[in-house]
Every structure is written in structure tokens, then in C-alpha cells.
Design a protein around this motif. Structure first.
Motif, PDB file in Angstrom:
ATOM      1  N   ASP A   1       0.923  -1.091   0.031  1.00 56.64           N
ATOM      2  CA  ASP A   1      -0.070   0.045   0.239  1.00 56.64           C
ATOM      3  C   ASP A   1       0.856   1.342   0.053  1.00 56.64           C
ATOM      4  N   ILE A   2       1.912   1.212   0.732  1.00 56.40           N
ATOM      5  CA  ILE A   2       2.817   2.377   0.935  1.00 56.40           C
ATOM      6  C   ILE A   2       3.369   2.786  -0.523  1.00 56.40           C
ATOM      7  N   LEU A   3       4.020   1.665  -1.044  1.00 55.50           N
ATOM      8  CA  LEU A   3       4.607   1.918  -2.483  1.00 55.50           C
ATOM      9  C   LEU A   3       3.661   2.154  -3.162  1.00 55.50           C
ATOM     10  N   GLY A   4       2.507   1.644  -3.481  1.00 54.70           N
ATOM     11  CA  GLY A   4       1.418   2.035  -4.273  1.00 54.70           C
ATOM     12  C   GLY A   4       1.055   3.588  -4.367  1.00 54.70           C
ATOM     13  N   ASP A   5       1.102   4.019  -2.965  1.00 52.67           N
ATOM     14  CA  ASP A   5       0.835   5.511  -2.910  1.00 52.67           C
ATOM     15  C   ASP A   5       1.852   6.255  -3.305  1.00 52.67           C
ATOM     16  N   ALA A   6       3.193   5.904  -3.279  1.00 56.90           N
ATOM     17  CA  ALA A   6       4.440   6.502  -3.790  1.00 56.90           C
ATOM     18  C   ALA A   6       4.207   6.363  -5.293  1.00 56.90           C
ATOM     19  N   PHE A   7       4.066   5.447  -5.980  1.00 58.23           N
ATOM     20  CA  PHE A   7       3.923   5.504  -7.272  1.00 58.23           C
ATOM     21  C   PHE A   7       2.783   6.441  -7.955  1.00 58.23           C
ATOM     22  N   LYS A   8       1.900   6.926  -7.002  1.00 51.00           N
ATOM     23  CA  LYS A   8       0.791   7.974  -7.450  1.00 51.00           C
ATOM     24  C   LYS A   8       1.289   9.144  -7.505  1.00 51.00           C
ATOM     25  N   HIS A   9       2.418   9.671  -7.025  1.00 52.96           N
ATOM     26  CA  HIS A   9       2.989  10.753  -6.865  1.00 52.96           C
ATOM     27  C   HIS A   9       4.402  10.936  -7.500  1.00 52.96           C
ATOM     28  N   ARG A  10       4.606  10.505  -8.633  1.00 54.10           N
ATOM     29  CA  ARG A  10       5.711  10.670  -9.412  1.00 54.10           C
ATOM     30  C   ARG A  10       5.759  11.809 -10.147  1.00 54.10           C
ATOM     31  N   PRO A  11       6.835  12.801 -10.230  1.00 60.44           N
ATOM     32  CA  PRO A  11       6.981  14.025 -10.946  1.00 60.44           C
ATOM     33  C   PRO A  11       6.804  13.509 -12.594  1.00 60.44           C
ATOM     34  N   LYS A  12       6.486  14.497 -13.229  1.00 62.68           N
ATOM     35  CA  LYS A  12       5.921  14.422 -14.467  1.00 62.68           C
ATOM     36  C   LYS A  12       7.427  14.025 -15.386  1.00 62.68           C
ATOM     37  N   ASP A  13       8.503  14.556 -14.917  1.00 59.94           N
ATOM     38  CA  ASP A  13       9.684  14.274 -15.733  1.00 59.94           C
ATOM     39  C   ASP A  13      11.032  14.799 -14.773  1.00 59.94           C
ATOM     40  N   GLY A  14      12.118  14.514 -15.379  1.00 61.13           N
ATOM     41  CA  GLY A  14      13.160  14.780 -14.446  1.00 61.13           C
ATOM     42  C   GLY A  14      13.530  16.174 -14.184  1.00 61.13           C
ATOM     43  N   TRP A  15      13.021  17.022 -14.840  1.00 59.30           N
ATOM     44  CA  TRP A  15      13.085  18.624 -14.799  1.00 59.30           C
ATOM     45  C   TRP A  15      12.332  18.956 -13.441  1.00 59.30           C
ATOM     46  N   GLU A  16      10.943  18.278 -13.360  1.00 62.57           N
ATOM     47  CA  GLU A  16      10.131  18.630 -12.342  1.00 62.57           C
ATOM     48  C   GLU A  16      10.858  18.021 -10.948  1.00 62.57           C
ATOM     49  N   ALA A  17      10.918  16.741 -11.037  1.00 63.35           N
ATOM     50  CA  ALA A  17      11.708  16.188  -9.955  1.00 63.35           C
ATOM     51  C   ALA A  17      13.197  17.001  -9.553  1.00 63.35           C
ATOM     52  N   GLU A  18      13.913  17.653 -10.309  1.00 60.59           N
ATOM     53  CA  GLU A  18      15.200  18.137  -9.941  1.00 60.59           C
ATOM     54  C   GLU A  18      14.723  19.579  -9.212  1.00 60.59           C
TER      55      GLU A  18
END
Length: 329
Positions: free
Chosen positions: A294-311
Motif C-alpha cells: 500500500d505504501i509503495l502504491g501510494d508513492a507511485f501515485k505521486h511521481r514527477p512528470k519528468d526529471g526537470w520537475e523532480a530536480e
């Protein structure tokens, strides 16, 4: 099937088993190395196997073992053999620098590892020493020859660095004439471990391709596999193929299907993020498998759109000082 918040399937886990490396590539870490993780900080093999089992049950189909250098960790074959037996896993592969790999190739083949990514930035022994600060070129070439002898699929990963190895681009393309290898040229990234100053990208994927075309003007575009990070090409008549990975330009983010776990258990849903949670700590706190899922599944639902957003969301700092050895590529 796992689907993230941008509608992208997640089917590929890159698991780094150690931060230690027996090379000292200047673009990855200082000459003296890094402050290596203690044994207690590293995930145990049992913890890694448990996380892999949970993620395969969730929909992960491919696992790549990375480092650091995977074969720098003791008894790595035991972990690989256990992971290879996970029900539902379709592909197990490994990324290595080749220094210690050759003796393990028959066993790798036996447990079902069909594909190996070999990190090799030059075909010149002197430049190899300059880049890696280690005299291991002969062992790496032996590993390459051994893998090809055993009919393994080999991808050669070469980071293209201005003033360091751009003269190797064309010789590496020529390598594909008679060998069934996929040579992949990778844009340099700013994960330098404070090993050197990264002052911007000078050889992007367009410039790399144009350099190849100066000698191979008839190079042709191949169809890119689903979720490919590389633009793939082939010179007519060559046995092998060529890939160009826009790792810094990040043009492939829209189809990214991969997640990463670092040696200390940090889950990274993007190469350029700071890590979103620590699965090692969760396991040591006694979390049950269904709760972990459940915890992992929630994390996967909050991924950045791309590397620029993550940075952009990283903690403020000058540059990115992590080493690729600590995050697994």
C-alpha cells in the motif's frame, strides 16, 4: 499492472546492491572514493529479496541489479539466483563495469540472466586509466569477450564527455560492424559525487548523432522498443546497433516505466529526485507485506512528470552532488 499518476506503466525496478566500486571514474566520484556505507546501512540480501518479491507481486516484470559495482558485494550470486526464481518475474539483468565479471558469466547464464550492460567509456587502455584511475582495461575486455562467447546480449554504455573520450565515438560505432553488441552513448549527467565540476552539457544526443554521421552518413533509424531510453540506430551491414541516451536532456521521461532503490533502501521514483521513502527502514520497523504494498502504491501515485520537475523539487543546492554509485543509475 502498476500505473502512475501520469498514466505510465511501472514495470521495471533498478536495484542497487552496493555503493562500493573498484573503479574511480572522475565523473562519478573523487579519486579517494566516497564515504562508503556501513554494513548496517546497506539493505541485507533478505530485505532486498523481500522487496523484490512484493514489487513483482505488484506488477514489476523486470529487475536490473546495479551498484556501485554489483560484484564488489560478497556472495552476490546468491541474491541473483534467489531473485531469478521469483514467480512472475520475466527478466533479470545486470549492469557491471566488467572488472570482476568474467568468472561469473557461465553461472549468470545458468540462472537466466540473458542481458548485461557493460560500462565502458573508451576502447583505448590509456584513456581508460585516465577516466577510471585504475588499470583494469584488460579485465573489462575479457569480460566482454566472455559474455559474447556465451551468447549473452551485451549493451555497452559509454558516457560521452567533452575533452575526455569524444574521439572514441567513431571507434565504438565501428565495434558494431563485426560484433552483435548494442553500443549506447549516454549524455553526461551531473551526478558527480563532488568528484569534478559539472559545467553543463556540451555533447547532447543531437551532437553525438551528427558526429557519427560524419563517417556513417547512411546510418538508419530503428524502431525504439516500448519504454526505451535510447534512440536506436544501425549502420547498414553492421551486426550490432547503436543507441543514444538523452539522459540529461530527459526526452524519454514521458514513457518512463522504471523506479530505483538505492543500496540503503531509498525508493526513487525518478533518477533526479531526492528519494521519496526508505523501504529498508519500513522493513526493519516490522511492516507487513500488504502494508508495504500500500505504501509503495501510494508513492507511485505521486511521481514527477519528468526529471526537470523532480530536480526543481530537490533541496536547494549548487549542482547535484550524489554519485551514480550511490543511486544505481
Amino acid at each position: 499492472m502498476l500505473i502512475d499518476n501520469h498514466g505510465r506503466p511501472i514495470s521495471y525496478l533498478r536495484l542497487a546492491v552496493t555503493d562500493k566500486c573498484n573503479l574511480r571514474c572522475f565523473y562519478c566520484m573523487p579519486e579517494e572514493g566516497l564515504n562508503w556505507l556501513s554494513r548496517a546501512e546497506l539493505m541485507t540480501y533478505n530485505e532486498m529479496l523481500r522487496v523484490c518479491r512484493v514489487m513483482v507481486n505488484m506488477g514489476i516484470e523486470k529487475i536490473r541489479i546495479t551498484g556501485g559495482e554489483p560484484f564488489a558485494r560478497k556472495d552476490i550470486m546468491q541474491l541473483l539466483a534467489s531473485i531469478s526464481e521469483l514467480e512472475g518475474l520475466k527478466e533479470l539483468s545486470i549492469t557491471t563495469n566488467g572488472v570482476l565479471t568474467a568468472p561469473y558469466v557461465p553461472e549468470l547464464k545458468k540462472i537466466g540472466v540473458k542481458s548485461v550492460n557493460l560500462s565502458l567509456d573508451t576502447l583505448d587502455a590509456n584513456r581508460f586509466f585516465t577516466i577510471t584511475r585504475r588499470d583494469e582495461f584488460a579485465n573489462v575486455i575479457t569480460a566482454l569477450e566472455t559474455m559474447l562467447y556465451h551468447d549473452m546480449e551485451v549493451k555497452i554504455n559509454a558516457v560521452v564527455m567533452d575533452g575526455k573520450n569524444t574521439q572514441d565515438i567513431l571507434p565504438m560505432v565501428e565495434l558494431t560492424r563485426n560484433l552483435p553488441v548494442n553500443v549506447r552513448f549516454i549524455e553526461e549527467m551531473p551526478f558527480n559525487g563532488d568528484g569534478h565540476v559539472y559545467d553543463g552539457l556540451r555533447w547532447d544526443y543531437v551532437r553525438i548523432l551528427n558526429e557519427i554521421k560524419t563517417v556513417y552518413p547512411d546510418i538508419s533509424k530503428l524502431d525504439d522498443p516500448a519504454w526505451s531510453t535510447a534512440y536506436n540506430y544501425q549502420v547498414p551491414g553492421h551486426k550490432g546497433s547503436i543507441g543514444i541516451i538523452a539522459a540529461y536532456s530527459r526526452t524519454f521521461c514521458g514513457t518512463c516505466n522504471r523506479i530505483r532503490i538505492t543500496p540503503q533502501g531509498q525508493l526513487k521514483t525518478c533518477l533526479y529526485d531526492d528519494g521519496v521513502l526508505n523501504v529498508r527502514d519500513l522493513l526493519r520497523e516490522g511492516v507487513a507485506d500488504d502494508k508495504l504494498q500500500d505504501i509503495l502504491g501510494d508513492a507511485f501515485k505521486h511521481r514527477p512528470k519528468d526529471g526537470w520537475e523532480a530536480e526543481r523539487k530537490r533541496e536547494p543546492r549548487t549542482g547535484i552532488h550524489e554519485s551514480m554509485a550511490t543511486i544505481g543509475g
